[in-house]
Design an enzyme around this catalytic site. Sequence first.
Site, mmCIF file in Angstrom:
data_model
loop_
_atom_site.group_PDB
_atom_site.id
_atom_site.type_symbol
_atom_site.label_atom_id
_atom_site.label_comp_id
_atom_site.label_asym_id
_atom_site.label_seq_id
_atom_site.Cartn_x
_atom_site.Cartn_y
_atom_site.Cartn_z
ATOM 1 C CD GLU A 34 54.008 70.223 64.131
ATOM 2 O OE1 GLU A 34 52.887 70.477 63.641
ATOM 3 O OE2 GLU A 34 54.664 69.193 63.849
ATOM 4 C CG ASP A 47 59.052 70.883 57.457
ATOM 5 O OD1 ASP A 47 58.608 71.194 58.575
ATOM 6 O OD2 ASP A 47 58.787 69.791 56.905
ATOM 7 C CG ASP A 92 58.082 67.766 61.639
ATOM 8 O OD1 ASP A 92 57.913 67.217 60.545
ATOM 9 O OD2 ASP A 92 57.152 68.086 62.396
ATOM 10 C CG ASP A 107 55.963 64.813 64.227
ATOM 11 O OD1 ASP A 107 55.500 63.864 64.895
ATOM 12 O OD2 ASP A 107 55.253 65.632 63.617
ATOM 13 C CG HIS A 162 50.532 66.570 63.584
ATOM 14 N ND1 HIS A 162 51.149 66.880 62.393
ATOM 15 C CD2 HIS A 162 49.529 65.713 63.282
ATOM 16 C CE1 HIS A 162 50.531 66.245 61.412
ATOM 17 N NE2 HIS A 162 49.557 65.526 61.925
#
Length: 216
Positions: free
Chosen positions: A13, A115, A11, A188, A183
């Site tokens: 960011e 992603d 995941d 996550d 987030h």
Amino acid sequence: MSRLRYLLVLDFEATCDDTNSIVPRESMEIIEFPTILYNIHDDKVEAVFHEYVRPTLHPQLTNFCINLTGIQQSTVDAASPFPDVWKRYQQFLRSHNIIGDEPSSAIFLTCGDWDLKTMLPQQLSLSGITEAFRSSRSRNLKPPFHRWINIKKSYQEYYGLRYPKGMEGMLRHAKMELEGRHHSGIDDCQNILRLVRKMRRDGWKPEGELVGSNAP
């Protein structure tokens, strides 16, 4: 093809703002790169990769990005640029035979398609890492990045929901509390893994649910 053994829960960011004017979507950069290597047969986390990344196109994080992700400017300032993190990530995957002898023994699992369909190809292009693509004219990535399981779709279909839910919605449906910060990439990943484990207990099998540029 090797028997599926691992899920790579990932995941990202990325740099962002709430207007897309300071950081346009096409220049977003990865700033957190977490992956949990989960052994589906032993129900065990075998390894974790987690690094922050220093952005170069927009090195100053927006207040929106800081408030959304909790990632501080000092954190990315102290981090390595993406090409260095990418090299270490390749070493991490090789050390577990994800790149090498048994690449088909592992599949990425993400919360959505963004992603691996959008963000990773974009970051690789921005960083000039052309060897990750199948060809110079293609945005399709080489294995093992070319395919993944979208848990939003899998969860919806397995539990017969009318619409796919985001991570928080899936947790509520599963009667689970959010752990950590939404987030935060690594938090996550941990929450997504909790959902995976619940689905596995309920009988879900991840094989055969692949999406991507060239699945399976």
